[in-house]
Scaffold this motif. Structure first.
Motif, mmCIF file in Angstrom:
data_model
loop_
_atom_site.group_PDB
_atom_site.id
_atom_site.type_symbol
_atom_site.label_atom_id
_atom_site.label_comp_id
_atom_site.label_asym_id
_atom_site.label_seq_id
_atom_site.Cartn_x
_atom_site.Cartn_y
_atom_site.Cartn_z
ATOM 1 N N TYR A 171 134.173 45.844 -8.950
ATOM 2 C CA TYR A 171 132.746 45.770 -9.294
ATOM 3 C C TYR A 171 132.542 47.076 -10.189
ATOM 4 O O TYR A 171 133.136 48.182 -10.019
ATOM 5 N N GLN A 201 114.714 42.879 -9.748
ATOM 6 C CA GLN A 201 115.484 41.904 -10.365
ATOM 7 C C GLN A 201 116.740 42.577 -10.799
ATOM 8 O O GLN A 201 116.394 43.667 -11.874
ATOM 9 N N ASP A 225 122.704 40.916 -14.467
ATOM 10 C CA ASP A 225 124.272 41.126 -14.683
ATOM 11 C C ASP A 225 124.508 40.381 -16.166
ATOM 12 O O ASP A 225 123.810 39.323 -16.291
ATOM 13 N N ILE A 251 124.269 36.666 -14.047
ATOM 14 C CA ILE A 251 123.940 36.660 -12.809
ATOM 15 C C ILE A 251 122.572 37.376 -12.464
ATOM 16 O O ILE A 251 122.422 38.539 -13.076
ATOM 17 N N THR A 252 121.743 36.871 -11.660
ATOM 18 C CA THR A 252 120.424 37.616 -11.410
ATOM 19 C C THR A 252 120.300 37.730 -9.701
ATOM 20 O O THR A 252 120.696 36.755 -9.034
ATOM 21 N N GLU A 253 120.205 38.888 -9.267
ATOM 22 C CA GLU A 253 119.734 39.174 -7.739
ATOM 23 C C GLU A 253 118.474 39.527 -7.590
ATOM 24 O O GLU A 253 118.030 40.303 -8.492
ATOM 25 N N VAL A 259 116.058 41.644 -4.827
ATOM 26 C CA VAL A 259 115.984 42.483 -3.809
ATOM 27 C C VAL A 259 114.500 42.565 -3.553
ATOM 28 O O VAL A 259 113.886 43.150 -4.425
ATOM 29 N N CYS A 261 123.613 49.904 -7.241
ATOM 30 C CA CYS A 261 123.919 48.592 -7.323
ATOM 31 C C CYS A 261 125.355 48.355 -7.735
ATOM 32 O O CYS A 261 125.902 49.272 -8.267
#
Length: 128
Positions: A28, A53, A56, A60-62, A64, A88
Motif C-alpha cells: 500500500y 470519499q 484510488d 476503488i472508492t472508499e 468513511v 490513508c
C-alpha cells in the motif's frame, strides 16, 4: 495546499507521502493529510460529523463517515482554529480525497455542511 471557505469556515489541506507499507502480503502507498479548520464567521460552531470519499486511481472508492475527527468534536469560537492530521492507504500511487464536515451553530442549533475541497494524493515523481 488547497483551501475552501463555506459559511465563513475555512478548510486548509496539506498532504504528505509517507512511503509504502505491506499488509497481508499486499503493498500500500501511505499518505498523511493535515487539516486546519478556521472559524472566520461570527458564530460559535461545533464539528459534529465527517464524511470522506477516498478515490484510488485503480477505480476503488472508499467512504468513511462518523462522529467528529480523530476522536474529537471541537468547538470553535470566532477566529479560533483547530488542526489535526490523519492518513490513508491506497493500492495505487495516485488518488484523491474530498468530503464535508457537518457543523452545528451552538446558539441556533442549525446544522450545515462545510466542504472539504478535493485534494490529490500522489507519490513524488521519480527523476532519472
Amino acid at each position: 495546499m488547497v483551501e475552501q471557505i463555506t459559511k465563513g469556515i475555512k478548510i486548509i489541506v496539506k498532504t504528505k507521502y509517507n512511503g509504502t507499507s505491506t499488509r497481508n502480503g499486499r503493498q500500500y502507498y501511505v499518505f498523511a493529510y493535515f487539516i486546519t479548520i478556521e472559524n472566520n464567521s461570527e458564530q460559535i460552531v461545533q464539528l459534529t460529523d465527517r464524511f470522506w470519499q477516498i478515490f484510488d486511481s485503480l477505480n476503488i472508492t472508499e467512504i468513511v463517515e462518523g462522529e467528529g475527527v480523530v476522536g474529537q468534536t471541537p468547538i470553535l469560537k470566532p477566529n479560533d482554529n483547530y488542526s489535526y492530521s490523519s492518513g490513508c492507504f491506497l493500492e495505487s500511487n495516485l488518488g484523491s480525497m474530498k468530503g464535508f464536515y457537518t457543523m452545528q451553530n451552538i446558539d441556533t442549533l442549525e446544522r450545515f455542511k462545510v466542504i472539504i475541497p478535493t485534494f490529490q494524493l500522489s507519490t513524488p515523481i521519480l527523476s532519472n
